[in-house]
Each structure stands twice: as structure tokens, then as C-alpha cells.
Design a protein around this motif. Sequence first.
Motif, short mmCIF file in Angstrom:
data_model
loop_
_atom_site.label_atom_id
_atom_site.label_comp_id
_atom_site.label_asym_id
_atom_site.label_seq_id
_atom_site.Cartn_x
_atom_site.Cartn_y
_atom_site.Cartn_z
N ALA A 81 0.83 -1.21 0.00
CA ALA A 81 0.00 0.00 0.00
C ALA A 81 0.86 1.26 0.00
O ALA A 81 0.55 2.24 -0.70
CB ALA A 81 -0.94 0.00 1.21
N ALA A 82 1.97 1.24 0.76
CA ALA A 82 2.88 2.39 0.76
C ALA A 82 3.54 2.56 -0.61
O ALA A 82 3.72 3.69 -1.09
CB ALA A 82 3.95 2.19 1.83
N THR A 83 3.89 1.46 -1.25
CA THR A 83 4.49 1.52 -2.58
C THR A 83 3.52 2.08 -3.61
O THR A 83 3.87 2.95 -4.41
CB THR A 83 4.97 0.12 -3.02
N VAL A 84 2.28 1.58 -3.59
CA VAL A 84 1.26 2.07 -4.53
C VAL A 84 1.04 3.57 -4.33
O VAL A 84 1.00 4.34 -5.30
CB VAL A 84 -0.06 1.31 -4.34
N THR A 85 0.90 3.99 -3.09
CA THR A 85 0.66 5.40 -2.80
C THR A 85 1.82 6.25 -3.30
O THR A 85 1.61 7.30 -3.92
CB THR A 85 0.46 5.60 -1.29
N SER A 86 3.04 5.79 -3.07
CA SER A 86 4.22 6.54 -3.50
C SER A 86 4.33 6.58 -5.02
O SER A 86 4.71 7.60 -5.60
CB SER A 86 5.49 5.90 -2.91
N ARG A 87 3.99 5.46 -5.67
CA ARG A 87 4.00 5.43 -7.15
C ARG A 87 2.96 6.39 -7.69
O ARG A 87 3.21 7.14 -8.65
CB ARG A 87 3.74 4.00 -7.63
N PHE A 88 1.78 6.39 -7.11
CA PHE A 88 0.69 7.27 -7.56
C PHE A 88 1.06 8.74 -7.36
O PHE A 88 0.79 9.57 -8.23
CB PHE A 88 -0.58 6.93 -6.78
N TYR A 93 11.66 8.31 -4.39
CA TYR A 93 12.46 7.85 -3.25
C TYR A 93 11.65 6.89 -2.38
O TYR A 93 12.10 5.78 -2.08
CB TYR A 93 12.97 9.03 -2.42
N CYS A 94 10.46 7.31 -1.95
CA CYS A 94 9.64 6.44 -1.10
C CYS A 94 9.26 5.16 -1.83
O CYS A 94 9.24 4.07 -1.23
CB CYS A 94 8.38 7.18 -0.65
N ALA A 95 8.97 5.25 -3.11
CA ALA A 95 8.62 4.06 -3.87
C ALA A 95 9.79 3.08 -3.90
O ALA A 95 9.59 1.87 -3.82
CB ALA A 95 8.21 4.44 -5.29
N SER A 96 11.02 3.59 -4.02
CA SER A 96 12.17 2.68 -4.05
C SER A 96 12.34 1.96 -2.72
O SER A 96 12.57 0.75 -2.68
CB SER A 96 13.46 3.45 -4.41
N VAL A 97 12.19 2.68 -1.61
CA VAL A 97 12.35 2.08 -0.29
C VAL A 97 11.29 1.02 -0.04
O VAL A 97 11.59 -0.13 0.34
CB VAL A 97 12.29 3.16 0.81
N HIS A 98 10.05 1.36 -0.29
CA HIS A 98 8.95 0.47 0.11
C HIS A 98 8.68 -0.62 -0.92
O HIS A 98 8.15 -1.67 -0.56
CB HIS A 98 7.73 1.30 0.49
N PHE A 104 11.01 -3.33 0.32
CA PHE A 104 10.40 -4.06 1.44
C PHE A 104 9.31 -5.01 0.94
O PHE A 104 9.22 -6.15 1.38
CB PHE A 104 9.79 -3.08 2.46
N THR A 105 8.49 -4.52 0.00
CA THR A 105 7.41 -5.36 -0.53
C THR A 105 7.99 -6.60 -1.20
O THR A 105 7.51 -7.73 -0.99
CB THR A 105 6.55 -4.58 -1.53
N SER A 106 9.02 -6.42 -2.00
CA SER A 106 9.66 -7.56 -2.67
C SER A 106 10.26 -8.54 -1.68
O SER A 106 10.10 -9.76 -1.81
CB SER A 106 10.74 -7.07 -3.64
N GLN A 107 10.98 -8.01 -0.70
CA GLN A 107 11.64 -8.88 0.27
C GLN A 107 10.63 -9.70 1.07
O GLN A 107 10.84 -10.89 1.32
CB GLN A 107 12.51 -8.04 1.22
N LEU A 108 9.54 -9.06 1.47
CA LEU A 108 8.56 -9.72 2.34
C LEU A 108 7.62 -10.63 1.57
O LEU A 108 7.17 -11.65 2.10
CB LEU A 108 7.76 -8.66 3.10
N SER A 109 7.30 -10.27 0.33
CA SER A 109 6.36 -11.07 -0.46
C SER A 109 7.07 -12.07 -1.37
O SER A 109 6.44 -13.03 -1.84
CB SER A 109 5.49 -10.16 -1.32
N ARG A 110 8.34 -11.80 -1.65
CA ARG A 110 9.12 -12.60 -2.61
C ARG A 110 8.48 -12.56 -4.00
O ARG A 110 8.50 -13.54 -4.74
CB ARG A 110 9.30 -14.04 -2.12
#
Length: 201
Positions: free
Chosen positions: A88-95, A100-105, A108-114
Motif C-alpha cells: 500500500a505504501a508503494t502504490v501510494t508513492s508510485r501514484f 524515493y519512497c517508492a524505491s524504499v517500500h 520491502f514489498t519484494s523482500q517480504l512477499s518474494r
Amino acid sequence: MTEVRDVESAARPTGFTQDQLDWVPWVEPIALADADETQRPLLAGQRGESPYFRLLARNAEVLTHRSANDKDIFYSREGLGRAERELAATVTSRFNGCEYCASVHSRFTSQLSRRDEDVQRLLDEGVTVRIDERWDAIIDFAVALAAQPPRPAHAELHRLRALGVDDTEIHDLVLSIASFSWANRLMLSLGEPEVPGACGA
């Protein structure tokens, strides 16, 4: 050596990426050595190396509340899994266009979801991307709430509930989206992302 560089001297990323980015402030952050007894605990560890946190530490009360909110929203053990909070943080940042925020989150999304490839598709194609039923529902709900002004999200809410997302999990999504709607605008108004090592001092 100042950390505040001319806007034209920063090597901006060419698109949304999961690679690590630096962030260049347009306002001088405090030097760690100059932090007072109120600011110093807020800059412990790696935060003291971050120009973003050293800039926010100019208002220690705001940084205190921001850090507490971040911990409560993203590290609670109950409710929605953290991977989907980060989504959700990634989507919001992309939108919102915050690279910067999109890269960080997104990392995290990739690492946690694989699900690195799915996350990269979101970054590359934007928030109209279609991935799977549950992620699409989260993406569309995030976009509705992140819009300015926010759009009514009745249909998106119904989709989430139909997929078994309960009220506690929806609450976690709302907090993540709201937090990054604020954080994106703050970062976009105070500085810009930079490709690490691309500019000289």
C-alpha cells in the motif's frame, strides 16, 4: 562540505526503481554533532546518517510523532501482514510520484512477499497494472484514497471485503495509505532523490 546541492547538480533517477536511492535536501539538515539532548535520541543509529531525519529533527516534536506513527503502522504484529502494508505504501508513492519512497517500500514489498517481478511491474506500468485479484484490490483502494481529493472507495471496499479482508486489515491499509500520502508530499517538497555516487561533492 554542505549536503544541500543545487537542484541542477543532482543526478535524478530516470524512473521508478527498486534500487537504493539517496535523497538530497533543499534545506540544510542539522549536523549530528550539533544535535541537542532532545534531538540526539531521535537520531540514534543509522538515522543520524540520514539527511532526511536530520532535517526533520529540526522539529523534534514532529519527528517524535512521525516515528511513533511509523512504528505503529508498519510493525504491528496483528492485522494485515506487513508485505501488504508495504504494498500500500508503494502504490501510494508510485501514484504520488515520490521515487524515493517508492524505491524504499518496493524493496520491502519484494523482500517480504518474494514477488520481485510483480513489484517491478507496478513500478514500471504504474497503478493501472493488473497483477492478481487481491493485489489489484489493494492497489485500487490505495489509489482511491491517495487521490486529491480522495475518491469515494465504496466499490473498492466491497471488493476487499469480498476477498476476505477484514475491518482490522482494512484499517491497516487506510493508515499505510494516509501515512504515505503525507510522507510523499513532505519528501517531494523538501528535497529530491539522487542516484548514489552519480554526482561529485
